[in-house]
Design an enzyme around this catalytic site. Structure first.
Site, PDB file in Angstrom:
ATOM      1  N   ASP A 178      -2.717  -1.719  -5.619  1.00  0.00           N
ATOM      2  CA  ASP A 178      -3.131  -0.552  -4.842  1.00  0.00           C
ATOM      3  C   ASP A 178      -3.707   0.498  -5.794  1.00  0.00           C
ATOM      4  OD1 ASP A 178      -3.455   1.628  -3.187  1.00  0.00           O
ATOM      5  OD2 ASP A 178      -1.383   1.702  -2.506  1.00  0.00           O
ATOM      6  N   SER A 210      -4.050   3.559  -5.544  1.00  0.00           N
ATOM      7  CA  SER A 210      -3.293   4.818  -5.583  1.00  0.00           C
ATOM      8  C   SER A 210      -2.184   4.795  -6.627  1.00  0.00           C
ATOM      9  CB  SER A 210      -2.723   5.160  -4.207  1.00  0.00           C
ATOM     10  OG  SER A 210      -1.694   4.262  -3.849  1.00  0.00           O
ATOM     11  N   ARG A 270       0.835  -1.198   0.000  1.00  0.00           N
ATOM     12  CA  ARG A 270       0.000   0.000   0.000  1.00  0.00           C
ATOM     13  C   ARG A 270       0.867   1.244   0.000  1.00  0.00           C
ATOM     14  NH1 ARG A 270      -2.822  -2.678  -2.192  1.00  0.00           N
ATOM     15  NH2 ARG A 270      -4.499  -3.939  -1.386  1.00  0.00           N
ATOM     16  N   CYS A 271       0.282   2.335  -0.475  1.00  0.00           N
ATOM     17  CA  CYS A 271       0.950   3.625  -0.578  1.00  0.00           C
ATOM     18  C   CYS A 271       1.636   3.968   0.749  1.00  0.00           C
ATOM     19  CB  CYS A 271      -0.094   4.687  -0.925  1.00  0.00           C
ATOM     20  SG  CYS A 271       0.581   6.321  -1.202  1.00  0.00           S
ATOM     21  N   PRO A 272       2.887   4.377   0.702  1.00  0.00           N
ATOM     22  CA  PRO A 272       3.712   4.757  -0.445  1.00  0.00           C
ATOM     23  C   PRO A 272       4.657   3.661  -0.926  1.00  0.00           C
ATOM     24  CG  PRO A 272       4.792   5.529   1.524  1.00  0.00           C
ATOM     25  CD  PRO A 272       3.520   4.804   1.970  1.00  0.00           C
TER      26      PRO A 272
END
Length: 82
Positions: A45, A47, A18-20
């Site tokens: 993800d 993002s 997941r981000c980042p």
């Protein structure tokens, strides 16, 4: 241009991250590559659909293609000239 993952000279599997983390891993991997080589990134993800294109623009790499219609997402990134 048709999305062709076979042109990749390097691969990065970032599924489950997941981000980042996905963009951080892309940055780390690209730093080990030669100019002009192509990285295939696989991620899930949402993002990344925003973050990876932004990363490429900011760092002067070329986003050759993206497959974001279904999971996992895939991106082809050509390393820019250092």
């Amino acid at each position: 241009m048709t999305f062709n993952p076979n042109i990749a000279t390097h691969t990065l599997e970032a599924e489950g991250l997941r981000c980042p983390e996905p963009v951080m891993m892309v940055r780390k991997t690209i730093r080990t590559m030669l100019d002009g080589e192509v990285l295939l990134v696989t991620a899930d993800d949402p993002s990344t659909t925003r973050d990876i294109p932004s990363f490429c623009r900011f760092m002067d790499h070329q986003l050759l293609g993206a497959q974001i219609d279904q999971l996992p997402y895939q991106y082809l990134i050509k390393k820019g000239l250092a």
